[in-house]
Design a protein around this motif. Structure first.
Motif, PDB file in Angstrom:
ATOM      1  N   GLU A   1      22.678  11.376  13.544  1.00 57.50           N
ATOM      2  CA  GLU A   1      21.611  12.117  12.854  1.00 57.50           C
ATOM      3  C   GLU A   1      20.277  11.890  13.550  1.00 57.50           C
ATOM      4  OE1 GLU A   1      21.369  12.346   8.467  1.00 57.50           O
ATOM      5  OE2 GLU A   1      23.228  11.160   8.520  1.00 57.50           O
TER       6      GLU A   1
ATOM      7  N   ALA B   1      25.800  23.751  14.340  1.00 57.12           N
ATOM      8  CA  ALA B   1      25.074  24.297  13.192  1.00 57.12           C
ATOM      9  C   ALA B   1      25.509  25.729  12.903  1.00 57.12           C
ATOM     10  CB  ALA B   1      23.574  24.231  13.440  1.00 57.12           C
TER      11      ALA B   1
ATOM     12  N   SER C   1      24.939  20.104   5.870  1.00 58.24           N
ATOM     13  CA  SER C   1      23.992  18.990   5.967  1.00 58.24           C
ATOM     14  C   SER C   1      23.709  18.659   7.436  1.00 58.24           C
ATOM     15  CB  SER C   1      24.556  17.748   5.282  1.00 58.24           C
ATOM     16  OG  SER C   1      25.682  17.263   6.013  1.00 58.24           O
ATOM     17  N   VAL C   2      22.594  18.007   7.664  1.00 57.82           N
ATOM     18  CA  VAL C   2      22.264  17.512   9.002  1.00 57.82           C
ATOM     19  C   VAL C   2      23.342  16.545   9.464  1.00 57.82           C
ATOM     20  CG1 VAL C   2      20.634  16.072  10.297  1.00 57.82           C
ATOM     21  CG2 VAL C   2      19.775  17.914   8.827  1.00 57.82           C
TER      22      VAL C   2
ATOM     23  N   ALA D   1      25.464  16.928  12.891  1.00 53.24           N
ATOM     24  CA  ALA D   1      25.493  15.860  13.888  1.00 53.24           C
ATOM     25  C   ALA D   1      26.921  15.407  14.157  1.00 53.24           C
ATOM     26  CB  ALA D   1      24.626  14.687  13.428  1.00 53.24           C
TER      27      ALA D   1
ATOM     28  N   PHE E   1      19.910  14.283  16.194  1.00 53.68           N
ATOM     29  CA  PHE E   1      19.552  15.590  15.642  1.00 53.68           C
ATOM     30  C   PHE E   1      18.041  15.678  15.463  1.00 53.68           C
ATOM     31  CE2 PHE E   1      18.341  18.457  12.322  1.00 53.68           C
ATOM     32  CZ  PHE E   1      19.111  19.580  12.543  1.00 53.68           C
ATOM     33  N   PHE E   2      17.456  14.667  14.841  1.00 54.98           N
ATOM     34  CA  PHE E   2      16.029  14.707  14.536  1.00 54.98           C
ATOM     35  C   PHE E   2      15.141  14.527  15.768  1.00 54.98           C
ATOM     36  CE2 PHE E   2      17.647  13.873  10.185  1.00 54.98           C
ATOM     37  CZ  PHE E   2      17.147  15.027   9.607  1.00 54.98           C
TER      38      PHE E   2
ATOM     39  N   ASP F   1      14.258  19.935  11.190  1.00 65.12           N
ATOM     40  CA  ASP F   1      15.189  20.107  10.072  1.00 65.12           C
ATOM     41  C   ASP F   1      16.257  21.118  10.486  1.00 65.12           C
ATOM     42  OD1 ASP F   1      14.187  22.786   9.587  1.00 65.12           O
ATOM     43  OD2 ASP F   1      12.582  21.926   8.385  1.00 65.12           O
ATOM     44  N   LYS F   2      17.245  21.324   9.626  1.00 68.04           N
ATOM     45  CA  LYS F   2      18.363  22.197   9.997  1.00 68.04           C
ATOM     46  C   LYS F   2      17.936  23.655  10.159  1.00 68.04           C
ATOM     47  CE  LYS F   2      20.125  22.994   5.319  1.00 68.04           C
ATOM     48  NZ  LYS F   2      21.285  22.884   4.437  1.00 68.04           N
TER      49      LYS F   2
ATOM     50  N   TYR G   1      15.266  18.481  16.485  1.00 63.22           N
ATOM     51  CA  TYR G   1      14.877  19.444  15.451  1.00 63.22           C
ATOM     52  C   TYR G   1      14.229  18.729  14.272  1.00 63.22           C
ATOM     53  CZ  TYR G   1      18.219  22.193  18.078  1.00 63.22           C
ATOM     54  OH  TYR G   1      18.893  22.811  19.086  1.00 63.22           O
TER      55      TYR G   1
END
Length: 191
Positions: A41, A16, A29-30, A34, A44-45, A50-51, A48
């Motif tokens: 993705e 990031a 973007s996410v 990722a 990622f979630f 969100d980013k 987190y």
């Protein structure tokens, strides 16, 4: 994708920061984060919401280090002594958990994006409230507790800005102590 490889959270943070620096926050973007981190993705979630949250990892732990230091200070300690202990504790935690280069890169991203600046201010306001509550719980009168909490955050922000400045080699704890000493000089009327 190396979904189950250890260190996904750290790889996501690094990816990031790199992408925010290369493309800007809004253009990243996410999915891109990722992919760069070598995870899905979904992974990622898991880490987190969100980013934006990638940039604010550790916020709760930092706040808790401030509050714990106030709560565990010696009985009857004056507010300024508790402030100094809180700054030392939080500075020690931050120096141990954050690389200065990472902190510089993160701050450049936050400084370039108004919504992130707003999020940073919210984080600092929350810290002031937590410190004021901790000081009040120690018996510090409410007005004094609020002023001491605001002072603590001001010293922290000032010292942090110096710590991440290019060419700075002093530690964060040292810079915070120097800044707090300057506050004492202002209050005492020293030149």
């Amino acid at each position: 994708m190396g979904r189950w490889q250890p260190g996904a959270r750290e790889r996501l943070q690094q990816a990031a920061l790199e992408l925010f620096g290369e493309q800007g926050f809004d253009a990243t973007s996410v999915a891109g984060i990722a992919e760069r981190a070598g995870v899905t993705e979904r992974t990622f979630f898991r880490h987190y919401a969100d980013k934006r949250e990638v940039l604010f990892v550790g916020e709760e732990e930092l706040r808790e280090s401030f509050v714990r230091a106030v709560a565990s200070g010696p009985a009857g300690a004056p507010a300024l002594e508790l402030v100094g202990a809180a700054l030392d504790a939080a500075g020690t935690v931050l120096e141990a958990t954050r690389d200065r280069r990472h902190a510089r890169a993160r701050q450049r991203i936050v400084d370039a994006h108004p919504a992130l600046q707003e999020r940073e201010l919210l984080k600092l306001t929350t810290l002031v409230g937590a410190l004021a509550a901790a000081l009040t719980a120690r018996g510090v009168p409410a007005l004094r507790a609020r002023l001491a909490a605001e002072l603590t955050v001001s010293v922290f922000v000032t010292a942090f800005g110096l710590w991440i400045a290019d060419g700075e080699d002093r530690g964060l704890v040292q810079l915070q102590r120097e800044a707090l000493q300057e506050v004492r000089a202002v209050v005492s009327g020293s030149s």
